[in-house]
Scaffold this motif. Structure first.
Motif, PDB file in Angstrom:
ATOM      1  N   GLN A   1       0.692  -1.236  -0.114  1.00 26.83           N
ATOM      2  CA  GLN A   1       0.013  -0.110  -0.084  1.00 26.83           C
ATOM      3  C   GLN A   1       0.951   1.186   0.001  1.00 26.83           C
ATOM      4  N   VAL A   2       0.319   2.186  -0.869  1.00 29.71           N
ATOM      5  CA  VAL A   2       1.302   3.589  -0.750  1.00 29.71           C
ATOM      6  C   VAL A   2       0.515   4.520   0.021  1.00 29.71           C
ATOM      7  N   GLN A   3       1.512   5.228   0.757  1.00 32.91           N
ATOM      8  CA  GLN A   3       0.861   6.443   1.354  1.00 32.91           C
ATOM      9  C   GLN A   3       1.340   7.763   0.932  1.00 32.91           C
ATOM     10  N   LEU A   4       0.583   8.808   0.659  1.00 32.13           N
ATOM     11  CA  LEU A   4       0.973  10.055   0.494  1.00 32.13           C
ATOM     12  C   LEU A   4       0.812  10.855   1.507  1.00 32.13           C
ATOM     13  N   VAL A   5       1.983  11.974   1.569  1.00 31.28           N
ATOM     14  CA  VAL A   5       1.774  12.923   2.547  1.00 31.28           C
ATOM     15  C   VAL A   5       2.111  14.195   1.929  1.00 31.28           C
ATOM     16  N   GLU A   6       1.224  15.051   1.924  1.00 31.22           N
ATOM     17  CA  GLU A   6       1.279  16.414   1.324  1.00 31.22           C
ATOM     18  C   GLU A   6       1.470  17.196   2.627  1.00 31.22           C
ATOM     19  N   SER A   7       2.528  18.585   2.112  1.00 31.50           N
ATOM     20  CA  SER A   7       2.538  19.454   3.061  1.00 31.50           C
ATOM     21  C   SER A   7       3.125  20.710   2.184  1.00 31.50           C
ATOM     22  N   GLY A   8       2.842  22.031   3.194  1.00 31.68           N
ATOM     23  CA  GLY A   8       3.475  23.139   2.398  1.00 31.68           C
ATOM     24  C   GLY A   8       2.218  24.457   2.325  1.00 31.68           C
ATOM     25  N   GLY A   9       1.088  23.748   2.505  1.00 35.10           N
ATOM     26  CA  GLY A   9       0.127  24.591   2.588  1.00 35.10           C
ATOM     27  C   GLY A   9       0.174  25.971   3.375  1.00 35.10           C
ATOM     28  N   GLY A  10      -0.824  26.534   3.250  1.00 30.81           N
ATOM     29  CA  GLY A  10      -0.899  27.937   4.320  1.00 30.81           C
ATOM     30  C   GLY A  10      -1.655  29.041   3.876  1.00 30.81           C
ATOM     31  N   LEU A  11      -1.679  30.187   4.756  1.00 31.25           N
ATOM     32  CA  LEU A  11      -2.452  31.298   4.429  1.00 31.25           C
ATOM     33  C   LEU A  11      -1.564  32.508   3.602  1.00 31.25           C
ATOM     34  N   VAL A  12      -1.732  32.768   2.618  1.00 29.21           N
ATOM     35  CA  VAL A  12      -0.705  33.890   2.030  1.00 29.21           C
ATOM     36  C   VAL A  12      -1.716  34.913   1.402  1.00 29.21           C
ATOM     37  N   CYS A  22       4.759  16.442  -1.549  1.00 28.92           N
ATOM     38  CA  CYS A  22       4.024  15.222  -1.606  1.00 28.92           C
ATOM     39  C   CYS A  22       5.230  14.214  -1.858  1.00 28.92           C
ATOM     40  N   ALA A  23       5.258  13.398  -0.743  1.00 27.69           N
ATOM     41  CA  ALA A  23       6.174  12.405  -0.631  1.00 27.69           C
ATOM     42  C   ALA A  23       5.218  11.102  -0.731  1.00 27.69           C
ATOM     43  N   ALA A  24       5.787   9.931  -1.567  1.00 28.95           N
ATOM     44  CA  ALA A  24       4.809   8.616  -1.647  1.00 28.95           C
ATOM     45  C   ALA A  24       5.828   7.618  -0.919  1.00 28.95           C
ATOM     46  N   SER A  25       5.178   6.845  -0.043  1.00 24.91           N
ATOM     47  CA  SER A  25       6.015   5.755   0.417  1.00 24.91           C
ATOM     48  C   SER A  25       5.204   4.783   0.531  1.00 24.91           C
ATOM     49  N   GLY A 113      -4.048  11.476  -0.454  1.00 24.98           N
ATOM     50  CA  GLY A 113      -3.473  11.789   0.919  1.00 24.98           C
ATOM     51  C   GLY A 113      -4.734  12.739   1.535  1.00 24.98           C
ATOM     52  N   GLN A 114      -4.140  13.431   2.668  1.00 26.06           N
ATOM     53  CA  GLN A 114      -5.140  14.021   3.440  1.00 26.06           C
ATOM     54  C   GLN A 114      -5.066  15.594   2.985  1.00 26.06           C
ATOM     55  N   GLY A 115      -4.205  15.757   2.051  1.00 29.30           N
ATOM     56  CA  GLY A 115      -4.414  17.065   1.482  1.00 29.30           C
ATOM     57  C   GLY A 115      -4.080  18.178   2.315  1.00 29.30           C
ATOM     58  N   THR A 116      -3.515  19.251   1.585  1.00 22.64           N
ATOM     59  CA  THR A 116      -2.965  20.368   2.323  1.00 22.64           C
ATOM     60  C   THR A 116      -3.761  21.592   1.804  1.00 22.64           C
ATOM     61  N   GLN A 117      -4.085  22.353   2.838  1.00 17.19           N
ATOM     62  CA  GLN A 117      -5.074  23.733   2.632  1.00 17.19           C
ATOM     63  C   GLN A 117      -4.196  24.914   2.070  1.00 17.19           C
ATOM     64  N   VAL A 118      -4.687  25.246   1.051  1.00 15.02           N
ATOM     65  CA  VAL A 118      -4.083  26.583   0.475  1.00 15.02           C
ATOM     66  C   VAL A 118      -4.884  27.636   0.679  1.00 15.02           C
ATOM     67  N   THR A 119      -5.002  29.040   1.309  1.00 15.86           N
ATOM     68  CA  THR A 119      -5.748  29.827   1.439  1.00 15.86           C
ATOM     69  C   THR A 119      -5.377  31.145   0.913  1.00 15.86           C
TER      70      THR A 119
END
Length: 122
Positions: A1-12, A22-25, A113-119
């Motif tokens: 099974q592959v896991q995806l982890v997203e990061s880097g979102g934020g408020l700008v 995003c890293a796949a493992s 994956g869980q997604g990352t919020q960009v605002t």
């Protein structure tokens, strides 16, 4: 099974920049295409950008010239550099990968994956 982890979102603020990662493992043999979708409140999920294993990128018209997709094959990772952000870029961003697992002969699209919020504020 592959896991995806997203990061880097934020408020700008509008006009600003963010870089998503995003890293796949998992027991991955190889990865074909990778990419990013986004989903804004009340809207369908849409493809933002994709990249082939050879590094060729494709973009939605709405982000061409502002976003750049890249990948690190050695680390099974994909990135999205987002410049000149607009309020309409506000969404949850999800990555995907077309993965061939160890012991398999086929590529299959990963789940989300869980997604990352960009605002982006105006």
């Amino acid at each position: 099974q592959v896991q995806l982890v997203e990061s880097g979102g934020g408020l700008v603020q509008a006009g600003g920049s963010l870089r998503l990662s995003c890293a796949a493992s998992g027991s991955i043999f190889s990865i074909n295409d990778m990419g990013w979708y986004r989903q804004a409140p009340g809207k369908q999920r849409e493809l933002v950008a994709s990249i082939t294993s050879g590094g060729r990128g494709n973009y939605a018209d709405s982000v061409k010239g502002r976003f750049t997709i890249s990948r690190d094959n050695a680390n099974n990772s994909v990135y999205l550099q987002m410049n000149s952000l607009k309020p309409e870029d506000t969404a949850v961003y999800y990555c995907y990968a077309d993965v061939r697992m160890d012991g398999s002969t086929r590529y299959r699209r990963t789940g989300w994956g869980q997604g990352t919020q960009v605002t982006v504020s105006s």
